[in-house]
Design a protein around this motif. Structure first.
Motif, PDB file in Angstrom:
ATOM      1  N   UNK A 104      72.320  32.393  20.074  1.00  0.00           N
ATOM      2  CA  UNK A 104      71.425  31.573  20.877  1.00  0.00           C
ATOM      3  C   UNK A 104      70.047  31.537  20.237  1.00  0.00           C
ATOM      4  N   UNK A 105      69.501  30.339  20.090  1.00  0.00           N
ATOM      5  CA  UNK A 105      68.184  30.157  19.481  1.00  0.00           C
ATOM      6  C   UNK A 105      67.276  29.444  20.472  1.00  0.00           C
ATOM      7  N   UNK A 106      66.099  30.001  20.684  1.00  0.00           N
ATOM      8  CA  UNK A 106      65.139  29.443  21.627  1.00  0.00           C
ATOM      9  C   UNK A 106      64.777  28.012  21.239  1.00  0.00           C
ATOM     10  N   UNK A 107      64.736  27.113  22.244  1.00  0.00           N
ATOM     11  CA  UNK A 107      64.420  25.706  22.004  1.00  0.00           C
ATOM     12  C   UNK A 107      63.097  25.281  22.619  1.00  0.00           C
ATOM     13  N   UNK A 108      62.793  25.763  23.785  1.00  0.00           N
ATOM     14  CA  UNK A 108      61.558  25.350  24.448  1.00  0.00           C
ATOM     15  C   UNK A 108      61.512  25.905  25.856  1.00  0.00           C
ATOM     16  N   UNK A 109      60.324  25.829  26.454  1.00  0.00           N
ATOM     17  CA  UNK A 109      60.173  26.341  27.810  1.00  0.00           C
ATOM     18  C   UNK A 109      59.151  25.499  28.562  1.00  0.00           C
ATOM     19  N   UNK A 146      65.317  18.085  30.363  1.00  0.00           N
ATOM     20  CA  UNK A 146      66.174  17.967  29.191  1.00  0.00           C
ATOM     21  C   UNK A 146      65.372  18.410  27.980  1.00  0.00           C
ATOM     22  N   UNK A 147      66.075  18.873  26.958  1.00  0.00           N
ATOM     23  CA  UNK A 147      65.400  19.345  25.747  1.00  0.00           C
ATOM     24  C   UNK A 147      65.260  18.189  24.775  1.00  0.00           C
ATOM     25  N   UNK A 148      64.009  17.884  24.425  1.00  0.00           N
ATOM     26  CA  UNK A 148      63.692  16.815  23.484  1.00  0.00           C
ATOM     27  C   UNK A 148      62.698  17.367  22.466  1.00  0.00           C
ATOM     28  N   UNK A 149      63.095  17.397  21.201  1.00  0.00           N
ATOM     29  CA  UNK A 149      62.215  17.896  20.123  1.00  0.00           C
ATOM     30  C   UNK A 149      61.641  19.271  20.449  1.00  0.00           C
ATOM     31  N   UNK A 150      62.524  20.181  20.830  1.00  0.00           N
ATOM     32  CA  UNK A 150      62.150  21.570  21.147  1.00  0.00           C
ATOM     33  C   UNK A 150      61.156  21.681  22.283  1.00  0.00           C
ATOM     34  N   UNK A 151      61.189  20.745  23.184  1.00  0.00           N
ATOM     35  CA  UNK A 151      60.350  20.785  24.379  1.00  0.00           C
ATOM     36  C   UNK A 151      61.209  20.491  25.599  1.00  0.00           C
TER      37      UNK A 151
END
Length: 199
Positions: A104-109, A146-151
């Motif tokens: 698992x790799x962090x994407x955004x928060x 939703x996750x968009x460009x690590x956000x």
């Protein structure tokens, strides 16, 4: 071949979490908790800082439609002398470079304010769905991300919306099913004033 992995809540509790993207500092959770001292972030130093998964709210599902298991968690973070902040974070299943495994790799928060209690967290068709209350336990609020460009970007559920189409002007838009669409023609009427004194 890459070894497949079906993640559990325990896997998420020991992953690397970038709690504050302004600082871009990764912390490693130990059983869902991190406590540190002399922590520097955004030009400020805190003697104590703590992060923990909010009441074990961990959900798994497919966030990016690649048929692999991803994860989302609700976190509580607190810097010394400041109020607690609830944060939702998303993690995606990714290949570990140079290894035959995935992780698992962090994407955004996303920081969430004025929340009293989280009552639900899930991944539904690639969307993070968070149920919570603000001040009153009987009034439930639902947020979708939703996750968009690590956000994490807020989105809305428009699957049951209606579509209005204008044949005359060639445009269309969606609207909630409990709304009604009608066509109104606006005209402007201006009185003409005549005077015997007009020349």
């Amino acid at each position: 071949s890459i070894r497949e992995h079906s993640y559990t809540a325990e896997d998420v509790k020991k992953t690397i979490f970038y709690h504050d993207q302004r600082c871009n500092v990764g912390i490693v959770l130990r059983n869902g908790v991190y406590e540190g001292s002399n922590y520097s972030c955004n030009g400020k130093t805190f003697e104590k800082v703590s992060f923990q998964i909010y009441d074990n709210f961990v959900a798994t599902g497919d966030l990016n439609h690649d048929n692999r298991i991803d994860a989302v968690v609700a976190m509580v973070k607190q810097y010394e002398g400041e109020e607690k902040i609830i944060e939702v974070a998303g993690f995606m299943d990714s290949v570990v470079i140079g290894a035959d495994k995935r992780q698992l790799v962090f994407q955004g928060s996303k920081e969430l304010f004025n929340i009293s209690t989280i009552t639900g967290l899930k991944i539904d068709n690639g969307i993070i769905v968070l149920d919570f209350t603000r001040c009153c336990p009987t009034i439930l609020t639902v947020k979708r991300y939703k996750i968009v460009n690590n956000q994490l970007e807020e989105t809305i559920d428009d699957t049951n919306w209606q579509t209005y189409r204008s044949k005359d002007y060639g445009f269309e838009f969606k609207y909630p099913s409990n709304y009604s669409a009608s066509q109104t023609v606006k005209t402007t009427w201006a009185p003409q004033i005549q005077s015997d004194y007009a020349k």
